[in-house]
Design a protein around this motif. Structure first.
Motif, PDB file in Angstrom:
ATOM      1  N   SER A  73     -32.080   9.307  37.076  1.00 21.86           N
ATOM      2  CA  SER A  73     -30.615   9.111  37.267  1.00 21.86           C
ATOM      3  C   SER A  73     -29.940  10.472  37.054  1.00 21.86           C
ATOM      4  N   GLY A  74     -30.597  11.532  36.676  1.00 21.05           N
ATOM      5  CA  GLY A  74     -30.079  12.859  36.397  1.00 21.05           C
ATOM      6  C   GLY A  74     -29.536  13.114  34.895  1.00 21.05           C
ATOM      7  N   LEU A  75     -30.164  12.252  33.993  1.00 18.66           N
ATOM      8  CA  LEU A  75     -29.664  12.495  32.642  1.00 18.66           C
ATOM      9  C   LEU A  75     -30.786  13.544  32.148  1.00 18.66           C
ATOM     10  N   ALA A  76     -30.058  14.457  31.466  1.00 16.87           N
ATOM     11  CA  ALA A  76     -31.334  15.711  31.244  1.00 16.87           C
ATOM     12  C   ALA A  76     -31.658  15.114  29.713  1.00 16.87           C
ATOM     13  N   ILE A  77     -32.402  13.846  29.544  1.00 18.56           N
ATOM     14  CA  ILE A  77     -32.848  13.497  27.981  1.00 18.56           C
ATOM     15  C   ILE A  77     -33.897  14.282  27.708  1.00 18.56           C
ATOM     16  N   GLU A  78     -34.277  14.388  26.432  1.00 13.32           N
ATOM     17  CA  GLU A  78     -35.424  15.152  25.632  1.00 13.32           C
ATOM     18  C   GLU A  78     -36.326  13.970  25.543  1.00 13.32           C
ATOM     19  N   GLY A  79     -35.996  12.830  25.030  1.00 17.78           N
ATOM     20  CA  GLY A  79     -36.636  11.699  24.688  1.00 17.78           C
ATOM     21  C   GLY A  79     -36.179  10.377  24.748  1.00 17.78           C
ATOM     22  N   VAL A  80     -36.943   9.439  24.513  1.00 22.23           N
ATOM     23  CA  VAL A  80     -36.527   8.031  24.279  1.00 22.23           C
ATOM     24  C   VAL A  80     -37.319   7.427  23.363  1.00 22.23           C
ATOM     25  N   SER A  81     -36.822   6.410  22.497  1.00 24.21           N
ATOM     26  CA  SER A  81     -37.637   5.567  21.809  1.00 24.21           C
ATOM     27  C   SER A  81     -37.130   4.222  21.646  1.00 24.21           C
ATOM     28  N   PRO A  82     -38.034   3.331  21.111  1.00 21.11           N
ATOM     29  CA  PRO A  82     -37.492   1.857  20.845  1.00 21.11           C
ATOM     30  C   PRO A  82     -36.953   1.827  19.539  1.00 21.11           C
ATOM     31  N   LEU A  83     -35.950   0.823  19.237  1.00 15.03           N
ATOM     32  CA  LEU A  83     -35.433   0.793  18.112  1.00 15.03           C
ATOM     33  C   LEU A  83     -35.827  -0.801  17.544  1.00 15.03           C
ATOM     34  N   PRO A  84     -35.609  -0.837  16.394  1.00 12.86           N
ATOM     35  CA  PRO A  84     -36.137  -2.196  15.954  1.00 12.86           C
ATOM     36  C   PRO A  84     -35.102  -3.341  16.429  1.00 12.86           C
ATOM     37  N   GLY A  85     -35.576  -4.409  16.759  1.00 11.94           N
ATOM     38  CA  GLY A  85     -34.540  -5.261  17.477  1.00 11.94           C
ATOM     39  C   GLY A  85     -34.441  -5.319  18.802  1.00 11.94           C
ATOM     40  N   GLY A  86     -35.420  -4.418  19.379  1.00 10.48           N
ATOM     41  CA  GLY A  86     -35.028  -4.225  21.071  1.00 10.48           C
ATOM     42  C   GLY A  86     -34.038  -3.233  21.709  1.00 10.48           C
ATOM     43  N   GLY A  87     -33.467  -2.467  20.666  1.00 11.68           N
ATOM     44  CA  GLY A  87     -32.816  -1.367  21.510  1.00 11.68           C
ATOM     45  C   GLY A  87     -33.430  -0.086  21.911  1.00 11.68           C
ATOM     46  N   TRP A  88     -32.960   0.805  22.409  1.00 12.82           N
ATOM     47  CA  TRP A  88     -33.376   2.158  22.467  1.00 12.82           C
ATOM     48  C   TRP A  88     -32.553   3.060  22.173  1.00 12.82           C
ATOM     49  N   LYS A  89     -33.150   4.190  21.758  1.00  9.24           N
ATOM     50  CA  LYS A  89     -32.592   5.444  21.577  1.00  9.24           C
ATOM     51  C   LYS A  89     -32.770   6.626  22.376  1.00  9.24           C
ATOM     52  N   VAL A  90     -32.007   7.547  22.734  1.00  8.24           N
ATOM     53  CA  VAL A  90     -32.063   8.636  23.423  1.00  8.24           C
ATOM     54  C   VAL A  90     -31.644   9.932  22.791  1.00  8.24           C
ATOM     55  N   TRP A  91     -32.467  11.189  23.162  1.00  7.50           N
ATOM     56  CA  TRP A  91     -31.925  12.386  22.709  1.00  7.50           C
ATOM     57  C   TRP A  91     -31.908  13.168  23.687  1.00  7.50           C
ATOM     58  N   PRO A  92     -30.908  14.263  23.662  1.00  6.47           N
ATOM     59  CA  PRO A  92     -29.819  14.074  22.627  1.00  6.47           C
ATOM     60  C   PRO A  92     -28.949  13.062  22.453  1.00  6.47           C
ATOM     61  N   ASP A  93     -28.404  12.646  21.263  1.00  6.43           N
ATOM     62  CA  ASP A  93     -27.612  11.649  21.022  1.00  6.43           C
ATOM     63  C   ASP A  93     -26.256  11.499  21.847  1.00  6.43           C
ATOM     64  N   THR A  94     -25.902  12.753  21.983  1.00  6.99           N
ATOM     65  CA  THR A  94     -24.634  12.730  23.282  1.00  6.99           C
ATOM     66  C   THR A  94     -24.792  12.127  24.477  1.00  6.99           C
ATOM     67  N   LEU A  95     -26.228  12.081  24.812  1.00  2.73           N
ATOM     68  CA  LEU A  95     -26.497  11.213  26.289  1.00  2.73           C
ATOM     69  C   LEU A  95     -26.398   9.556  25.978  1.00  2.73           C
ATOM     70  N   GLN A  96     -26.372   9.051  24.812  1.00  2.00           N
ATOM     71  CA  GLN A  96     -26.643   7.750  24.591  1.00  2.00           C
ATOM     72  C   GLN A  96     -25.603   6.697  25.358  1.00  2.00           C
TER      73      GLN A  96
END
Length: 78
Positions: free
Chosen positions: A16-39
């Motif tokens: 989609s064009g986002l320059a993410i460095e990584g993604v990981s699952p969160l407890p409870g089913g959410g997702w976290k992306v790095w860097p935080d500014t792209l969340q």
């Protein structure tokens, strides 16, 4: 949570064009992306993401086929 889901979501976000460095699952089913500014930019894509969509498997198989064909071309040229 399967590693495939993490890789599939990361590919969807990057496609989609986002320059993410990584993604990981969160407890409870959410997702976290790095860097935080792209969340916030990633969240609509995360919300729409369906890890069981057959298109993911098709794309993965297409990638494997392309890699094998590339290897065959390299070996045939040697």
């Amino acid at each position: 949570m399967a590693i495939n889901a993490v890789a599939r979501l990361a590919r969807a976000l990057q496609a989609s064009g986002l320059a993410i460095e990584g993604v990981s699952p969160l407890p409870g089913g959410g997702w976290k992306v790095w860097p935080d500014t792209l969340q916030s930019a990633a969240q609509p894509i995360i919300d729409a993401f369906n890890e069981t969509d057959p298109a993911h498997e098709t794309a993965e198989l297409d990638g494997e086929i392309a890699a094998r064909l590339d290897n065959e071309r390299i070996f045939s040229a040697i």
